[in-house]
Design a protein around this motif. Sequence first.
Motif, short mmCIF file in Angstrom:
data_model
loop_
_atom_site.label_atom_id
_atom_site.label_comp_id
_atom_site.label_asym_id
_atom_site.label_seq_id
_atom_site.Cartn_x
_atom_site.Cartn_y
_atom_site.Cartn_z
N ARG A 128 8.93 2.36 2.17
CA ARG A 128 8.69 3.06 0.90
C ARG A 128 9.72 2.65 -0.14
O ARG A 128 10.64 1.89 0.14
CB ARG A 128 8.73 4.57 1.14
N GLY A 129 9.60 3.16 -1.32
CA GLY A 129 10.54 2.82 -2.38
C GLY A 129 9.87 2.18 -3.58
O GLY A 129 10.55 1.73 -4.51
N ASP A 130 8.54 2.10 -3.55
CA ASP A 130 7.81 1.49 -4.67
C ASP A 130 7.15 2.52 -5.57
O ASP A 130 6.30 2.17 -6.39
CB ASP A 130 6.72 0.55 -4.13
N ASP A 131 7.51 3.79 -5.44
CA ASP A 131 6.82 4.82 -6.21
C ASP A 131 6.97 4.61 -7.71
O ASP A 131 6.02 4.82 -8.48
CB ASP A 131 7.32 6.21 -5.82
N GLU A 132 8.15 4.21 -8.14
CA GLU A 132 8.35 3.99 -9.58
C GLU A 132 7.45 2.87 -10.08
O GLU A 132 6.86 2.97 -11.17
CB GLU A 132 9.81 3.68 -9.87
N LEU B 61 2.49 1.24 -13.03
CA LEU B 61 1.18 0.60 -13.06
C LEU B 61 0.08 1.59 -13.42
O LEU B 61 -0.85 1.25 -14.15
CB LEU B 61 0.90 -0.04 -11.69
N LEU B 62 0.18 2.79 -12.90
CA LEU B 62 -0.84 3.79 -13.19
C LEU B 62 -0.80 4.24 -14.64
O LEU B 62 -1.82 4.68 -15.19
CB LEU B 62 -0.66 5.01 -12.26
N ARG B 63 0.34 4.13 -15.28
CA ARG B 63 0.45 4.53 -16.70
C ARG B 63 -0.35 3.60 -17.62
O ARG B 63 -0.51 3.91 -18.80
CB ARG B 63 1.91 4.54 -17.12
#
Length: 839
Positions: free
Chosen positions: A88-92, A97-99
């Motif tokens: 993990r660690g890719d949430d930012e 990308l979702l923005r």
Amino acid sequence: MSAWERLLKPAKGGDVAKVFRLLLELDADDRRAVAAQLPRHLSGLRSQDWWSWRHQLRPLRLAGVACLGGAAAVTAWLFRREFQWVERGDDERVILLLRQRPVEWRADVARRIAARLRLNDMRHWEVAAALVRESGIEPPDGDAFMVGWLRALDPGRAATDPLFAAFAPRLFEIDGLGEALPEQVGTVARLVEDGLLERKPVIDGIVGRLLRDGPSALSALVVLHDRLDLDIDESAERARDYTRLLPAGPVAVADLALAQLRRLEEAGRLEEELFAEAVEALAFRPEKKLLRAALSWAGDAVLRDARRADVVLAALSLIFAQDTLALQERAVRLAVKLAPQAGEAGREAVRQAAAGLPEELLERVSAAYGGDIAAEEVTVTPLPAVGQGPALPAPYASPEQLVRAVSAREVDPHTFERLLAGLVEWSRRAPDALREALRPWLEPFDPLFFGHNGEDPVHLVRRAFLAFASPGTGHRLPTSAIRQPPTLGGFKQLYFGRAAELARSFEAGDGYPVLLATPTAGSGHVDPEVLLDRLELLEAAGARALPGDLVQALLRLPRDLPDACVRRAQRLTSEAGRACAAWMRDGGAPDPRVTVHLRSERIGSYLPNLPVLRAVVEVPDDLPEELRPLYRPEAGYAFTLEWWPLAMPSHPEIVAAHLVWMMSICIDSSESQAQALVGLAHADGPLGSSVAHALACGMGHAHAAERAAATDALLTLAARGRVPAQALAQTLTKLVAEGFVKLNRVVSVLDDATQAGAHEAVWEVVVRLLPGLLPQEGERPRAGVADLLAAGARAARIAGVRAELPEVAAVAARKGSSRLVQEARRLQHLVALPNKSTL
């Protein structure tokens, strides 16, 4: 180069940063082109060894987030099982990308992610929380999402957090509260201190949640309650609730409630009705700590108000029934002291309860309460009847039922045998129907369904089914999924090798008419008549027995065989039939000598040296080669211990030699390994040192559920007249003296076995334990020895034992009134009486 080709090269190299930059530069057409390639590429990877492509997963996950079109598709992509173990660690990066998408679309993703969250799988909570905050939608109220909020709760940001405004009033309604509150007690207390959480609702929430959860109440709530430091008025407002917490709450909760109620009573703020209810509730508790506290409070309270005498005496009469001499003595002293103030109700309660007291205490109560109190009769609980292990389930009634069963995530050993037998039966009875039921396995074909390695019994059985349904499909499995792992020990190889040889038989187009080794009893045994029937069927079909199937079947034969079976076996003509005849004639597998040693070992690279048990089996020189792996104890981790007693149900010493290492390293862990003892107790054959050590590990386990399995095994052995009392006592003496096993845990098993009817067997163990564990004059007694004496007294009383116990007599003759000396005197007095004691 196309957009897909530009992305694929850094993705194959695991370059997350470069893939992320490229994704931000893609236009709508590029994203659609990449989205069309992603599922196909990932499916292609799944037919390869996972280790060779795992580094691609993080870049591919980001690509799906950026390029897939619908909110449902993106959410499903994030939760694909291929990404489950990805770092993990890719949430930012995901959020950035979702923005790029519209607000309504992001809100939809947020709701969908929140709905997919589970307490054991909180991937992408941070993503969902960020989207909820940014989009301004009403926060999802799923339990897992709320737990994620509590885990991330920060006093510095709470005032401006929309999630805090939504969830703070419902803090104590979260079902999964225990998953997050222990780490956030300080945070919640600070929020109360800062005024961001109202004090009264928080206190009400704590007490209400403690009442709601009852026996499973969280200790973290007790810590939080203490942190809030209630004043006397706040406590008085909740006096009735504290009283309701006493009967069923955990010890920590009962301690909290008792402290509050005693505080109120001492201040004159507790109603007499609640005092009576609280003292009675405490007297019913089994915990010695709470009973001592109840006696202390009751004694002080009656001094403050003599009118409480009958209430206190009613509680004392309940404590009389506690089979702990020190508690009984304290209760009797107080009851005798209160006799002059006792009313009719109090006197009657004391007289009725005193009949079960030890003789000396009974005489003291009788003298203070009018005399002529007769001792009660001893109740003897009969041992439960035992059969040949658990009842076997019925065979599968249809191919569809069989396929549903083998599609389950896990199997136990009986299900494993039932599945293999079902495959053989239905492949012969209705092959077309079975292939049709298995069609969803092939269309679409999912290699992961058959596992990455060869140590999971579910996957091994599935491969046998696959070999029947589509013999040529095995080459599509990853290499690691079809090779035989070199780490398999004897019993695992015995089980798993049988599944593999059955698969090879189907792949060769041969099939198999009937399995020889399928147990006919829950103990794992195969009835000799049934085995002979199966061998005759093989001979009639002209089929050759599978080697592993034959060896396992022979190992499952009972030790005592009727002469008629031996003669019948000699009439068989096949190679397998002759092997069976020789086995029956020669007495089967030999019994080796087994010794067990306690030594220090380093377990893995991350743990220090730990005390472990190692069994050494003296392998006979003439032992057949195919049996030699079974005589070499397991040397590594294994989580299939409950399978092993069924592999050699007539040789418990060999089975236990395999068990002791793993059971010894798990003695303080939550790994469920002691259940293997239940199967071991149904075995035939000599019981010696290795069985005793395995039992000792179960009896000394840190967790009550594991000790319960050891109790069940002890009861089964007692009902069969097979408790190895001498070996078990010698083993326990050694392991307790070495500090490897805690005596109080062992005593709890012995006590439970006594109450269930195994009092005679328990006495045989205790009387052999005491000489080695009682302290010499001037020696400090080890923890639990007084409890062992008490356990012996309980068993001896029920069994009506008479015996000379010089070591116990020596302790009983010492000066003083320590609990050790008191319990020694009680036991000595009990067993030395010429007639049945009324103690």
